[in-house]
Scaffold this motif. Structure first.
Motif, short mmCIF file in Angstrom:
data_model
loop_
_atom_site.label_atom_id
_atom_site.label_comp_id
_atom_site.label_asym_id
_atom_site.label_seq_id
_atom_site.Cartn_x
_atom_site.Cartn_y
_atom_site.Cartn_z
N LEU B 335 -25.25 -18.59 6.61
CA LEU B 335 -23.97 -18.79 5.92
C LEU B 335 -23.82 -20.23 5.44
CD1 LEU B 335 -20.95 -17.75 5.33
CD2 LEU B 335 -20.41 -18.89 7.47
N ARG B 341 -16.66 -29.77 5.64
CA ARG B 341 -16.50 -30.89 6.57
C ARG B 341 -16.27 -30.42 8.00
NH1 ARG B 341 -16.15 -35.35 3.41
NH2 ARG B 341 -15.39 -36.74 5.01
N ASN B 342 -15.62 -29.27 8.17
CA ASN B 342 -15.34 -28.83 9.55
C ASN B 342 -16.29 -27.75 10.06
OD1 ASN B 342 -13.08 -30.52 10.13
ND2 ASN B 342 -11.93 -29.30 8.65
N HIS B 343 -16.95 -27.04 9.17
CA HIS B 343 -17.86 -25.98 9.61
C HIS B 343 -19.31 -26.24 9.25
CE1 HIS B 343 -14.30 -22.94 9.59
NE2 HIS B 343 -14.31 -23.70 10.65
N GLY B 344 -19.52 -27.08 8.24
CA GLY B 344 -20.88 -27.19 7.71
C GLY B 344 -21.68 -28.38 8.20
N LEU B 345 -21.03 -29.53 8.32
CA LEU B 345 -21.79 -30.76 8.53
C LEU B 345 -21.31 -31.55 9.74
CD1 LEU B 345 -22.17 -32.56 5.09
CD2 LEU B 345 -23.95 -31.47 6.42
N LEU B 346 -22.28 -32.18 10.43
CA LEU B 346 -21.93 -33.22 11.40
C LEU B 346 -21.86 -34.51 10.59
CD1 LEU B 346 -24.47 -32.24 14.20
CD2 LEU B 346 -22.04 -31.67 14.10
N LEU B 357 -30.90 -29.07 12.35
CA LEU B 357 -30.14 -28.65 13.53
C LEU B 357 -30.42 -27.19 13.93
CD1 LEU B 357 -28.12 -29.38 15.70
CD2 LEU B 357 -26.28 -28.86 14.10
N SER B 358 -30.62 -26.34 12.95
CA SER B 358 -30.81 -24.92 13.27
C SER B 358 -32.25 -24.58 13.61
CB SER B 358 -30.34 -24.05 12.10
OG SER B 358 -28.98 -24.30 11.82
N GLY B 397 -21.88 -37.75 6.19
CA GLY B 397 -20.52 -37.89 5.71
C GLY B 397 -20.37 -38.89 4.58
N LYS B 411 -30.20 -26.86 5.35
CA LYS B 411 -30.19 -26.46 6.76
C LYS B 411 -30.38 -24.95 6.88
CE LYS B 411 -26.16 -26.50 8.96
NZ LYS B 411 -25.00 -27.06 9.67
N MET B 412 -29.71 -24.21 6.00
CA MET B 412 -29.80 -22.76 6.07
C MET B 412 -31.14 -22.25 5.52
SD MET B 412 -27.28 -21.51 7.57
CE MET B 412 -26.66 -22.77 8.65
#
Lengths: 321, 501
Positions: B335, B341-346, B357-358, B397, B411-412
């Motif tokens: 996905l 900013r809140n679900h996708g990236l550190l 990361l995955s 960021g 990443k995906m």
């Protein structure tokens, strides 16, 4: 390690050096090899408790149950061993496992049931405290077995055993944080649990492991500390709540999680120990000493914190569009 | 009859972004006036100006023949303009009555609020407008979202306004309450008030509005008497004509193989009994007005929401309990989430750490990560997606929005998943990167990926997707392909009942 991204760790060591220089000027005898060796031993206890705390804090939590995990391990060890070395063969692994289990409970409470870390670990701390008081009837238990005393105060080729143990643990902790998938996951969970979850990170397993490690190191420190003082006593873990968290903070970890390193915590433990050793030279009453101690730590943490390092000139990250 | 409210050439910019360029609206008292337009057409900015929450840069507004230039909501309310916004402004800890009279409480000689008087006044108000059953002394937190919306309306009415603005007020309401609100709007108009009604539901507009004004790209493009215009004309006005060479050439790379098959998928009451097939090599678009189940569909497929129903992936039944489940293995689903900013990236972590990361396990040997293997994965992906970063160690960021989105794509793509769920992947991204992302999507499809693609921009669906599934009220309203796949048809299917339910 990339120093630019671990500036705060660098600051911790600069602070340590500064502190040692000041100490050398104020009290020249303070830095003799003998004295320094005993400082290292004291720092090792803080360092070991703060090891687990570092992992928990990086993962975005906090472990307030360390005092009585430590204390429970100490008391139970002396109770079970009756001063004998032989039973330690099963007592030590059992208590390390028990400490780890307490950490697992903490981790599950936080990660699975959503209890805030402060509440969860504080409650576990109080429960352990009560349990130990009930179990011992408030009477101080027997003395520490000789083998444990050797680990805590003995030396190999003039080198304190516990410092060697600390070095081994420090290497393991550094590898875990910098070179394993677990380390990656831990920083990710501490930075943003949601992003970690959306990236397929096993978030629950990761934070449970951090709390478990903290339970393990607290139990280990409890047994070693018993060896150091020769006996277990109620309340012996209490100072380590503050010092373990302060060491992590001085070491440059954000208390909000996602950053920091055990390498920094080591500096934090040393800073705290030198401070503790230095303050008595000021000839203050016990009460006044505590006031100064608390204030100095507060200032040190503030100096090491992100808020302040952010004010200092920083290599600007280039924005590329 | 002269116009009671007259707004002429109202304009508003936020920095470099033009929210309104030339908004004109003329409305009489005693009518229900609908304001229509796509998301981003400027409707919200316009009504915020009327409500005093935002000040216009230029243009003139008169109300009842007098200049209307209010500096804050208080002033607007004093002049008789009350607005009910989509975002609720109520306080959960107070009762219904206390909320309605918040900051206007009737006071006793000791300057304490007179609770009894507030309750009575609220009860009177409810009786007068035949409000659905809500007790004035109920605590707001005990009410459902729909009931809170009703309280919000009551709060606006309690000031006895001359102009009542309802912004998507029915979107949170159940059918019965919707009926009540439609009736209420007519009653208010009959009392001689002006009701400005904003809704995406053309059916409602047609039932109650005397006139409609259509906004597009910050300007008024048309105004009609409702009776004299058909739905298709209104939709065409909303869309306008835009020609852009933003989209790659679309070749059909769909194979016969079904990558993802969804049967009877339901998520609470947001998604009902959905059947959908996604084929290998296909970009399947998903469309719908905001809140019609698209988000839930994507969340459910990625294991981020509880759902019932059957999911088959590459021909095999599969249960997806968590994103980790979804991502694992060759039959995984990846996905690109809505909220970068809140679900996708550190944001504070490096491009490298985000990208891998995955897939940390992939460059871990004997428990330890291998920086060389990792660097190779990272460098390849940065090159493939042309991610513009100073170095792989740059904090994610600090990248531009488009490059942040590329990092999430990377990443995906590093995972083995060959089914991609893309939720509004171009939102807030510059045009150049948009084009790159569309080209990437078509390339991936050609390589055998299967892509489910939601976009809030209909043009993207029309130009990039092979077929478009349109959702309405959590159900599949239509599947459009070929000549049928047009903005007009999508919007039609999303707004109007095209087939019997």
């Amino acid at each position: 390690m990339n120093l630019a991204r671990h500036r705060s760790i660098l600051f911790a060591y600069l602070g340590l050096i500064l502190l040692l220089v000041v100490t050398g000027l104020v009290a020249p005898g303070f830095l003799s090899p003998t004295h320094f060796r005993s400082l290292a031993v004291l720092a090792a206890f803080i360092g070991i408790v703060a090891l687990g705390q570092t992992f928990v804090v990086i993962g975005g939590g906090i472990d307030l149950s360390v005092p009585w995990v430590l204390n429970a391990a100490a008391v139970l060890m002396t109770l079970f061993a009756h001063g004998q070395d032989a039973p330690l063969v099963w007592i030590v692994p059992l208590l390390l496992a028990a400490g780890t289990l307490v950490g697992v409970v903490n981790g599950l409470g936080v990660g699975l049931f959503g209890v805030p870390p402060i509440i969860m670990t504080l409650a576990v701390n109080v429960i352990l405290q009560g349990g130990i008081l009930v179990y011992t009837g408030g009477a101080p238990p027997a003395t520490a077995p000789a083998a444990i005393q050797f680990l805590a105060v003995g030396r190999i080729a003039g080198f304190p055993v516990i410092v060697l143990l600390w070095i081994v643990l420090a290497i393991v902790a550094t590898l875990l944080l910098s070179k394993t998938a677990f380390g990656r996951y831990l920083y990710a969970v501490g930075s943003s649990a949601t992003v970690a979850e959306f990236s397929g990170v096993p978030t629950l397993r990761t934070s449970v492991a951090a709390y478990a490690l903290s339970g393990f190191t607290a139990a280990l420190a409890g047994m070693l500390l018993t060896g150091y003082s020769g006996q277990a006593y109620l309340g012996m873990g209490d100072p380590y709540l503050f010092t373990s968290i302060a060491a992590v903070a001085i070491g440059g970890a954000s208390i909000l999680g996602g950053s920091g390193h055990y390498v920094g915590t080591i500096a934090g433990a040393l800073v705290l120990t030198v401070l503790t050793g230095l303050l008595p030279a000021l000839n203050l009453s016990n009460g006044a000493l505590l006031v100064v101690y608390g204030a100095v730590i507060l200032v040190t943490v503030a100096l090491a914190s992100e808020a302040l390092t952010d004010l200092l000139p920083r290599r600007r990250a280039r924005r590329i569009s | 009859m002269p116009d009671f409210l007259e707004a002429l050439s109202v304009a508003k910019r936020y920095g470099g972004i033009v929210a309104l360029s030339d908004a004109t609206l003329k409305a009489r008292s005693g009518e229900v006036h609908a304001l229509l337009g796509e998301n981003g057409a400027g409707k919200s900015t316009f009504i915020q100006i009327l409500a005093g929450a935002v000040r216009a840069d230029s243009g003139s507004i008169t109300l009842g023949g007098e200049r209307f230039a209010v500096r804050n909501p208080e002033e607007a309310q004093r002049l008789g303009v009350a607005a009910v916004f989509q975002e609720l402004s109520l306080i959960p800890d107070l009762t219904v009555a206390e909320n309605i009279f918040f900051r206007r409480e009737p006071l006793s000689p000791l300057r304490t609020a007179r609770a009894g008087a507030m309750r009575e006044a609220t009860a009177e108000l409810f009786a007068r407008y035949r409000f659905p059953a809500i007790r004035p002394d109920q605590e707001l937190r005990r009410l459902t979202l729909a009931e809170r919306q009703v309280v919000e309306i009551a709060k606006a009415l309690a000031r006895d306004p001359r102009v009542l603005i309802l912004d998507e007020a029915t979107s949170a309401l159940a059918p019965r309450e919707t009926e009540w609100l439609l009736g209420l709007s007519r009653d208010l108009a009959a009392e001689g008030k002006l009701v400005i009604y904003i809704s995406h539901r053309l059916g409602e507009v047609r039932r109650i509005a005397d006139r409609v004004t259509v906004f597009r790209n910050g300007a008024t493009v048309a105004a009609y008497d409702t009776a004299s215009v058909d739905d298709d004309t209104i939709i065409a006005d909303m869309l306008g004509r835009q020609m852009e060479r933003l989209y790659p050439e679309r070749r059909n790379t769909t194979t016969g193989r079904i990558a993802l098959s969804v049967k009877g998928l339901s998520v609470e009451n947001r998604l009902a009994d959905l059947d959908l097939d996604l084929r290998e090599g296909e970009v399947l678009g998903v469309a719908g007005l905001q809140g019609h189940g698209q988000r839930e569909l994507f969340q459910a497929l990625f294991g981020a929401a509880r759902a019932s129903g059957a999911i088959e992936v590459w021909g095999k039944p599969r249960t997806i309990r968590s994103p980790r489940d979804a991502l694992s293995g060759r039959d995984g689903l990846a996905l690109v989430p809505e909220d970068r900013r809140n679900h996708g990236l550190l944001l504070a972590k490096s491009v490298r750490e985000n990208l891998t990361l995955s897939v940390v396990k992939r460059f871990t040997r004997f428990g330890l990560t291998d920086p060389k293997r990792e660097a190779k994965l990272v460098d390849d992906m940065i090159a493939q997606l042309r991610i513009k970063a100073g170095s792989p160690e740059q904090a994610a960021g600090t990248l531009s929005g488009g490059n942040q989105q590329k990092v999430i794509f990377g990443k995906m793509l590093l995972t083995d998943a060959r089914i991609l769920l893309l939720y509004d992947p171009t939102r807030g991204i510059d045009v150049g990167t948009k084009g790159e992302i569309f080209t990437l999507m078509r390339d991936l499809a050609a390589r055998g990926y299967a892509i489910l693609f939601y976009s809030s921009d209909l043009a993207e669906l029309v130009h990039v997707a092979d077929r478009v599934a349109v959702l309405r009220y959590g159900r599949l309203a239509a599947i459009l392909e070929g000549a049928e796949n047009s903005e007009h048809q999508i919007l039609r299917a999303a707004m109007i009942d095209t087939r019997a339910a």
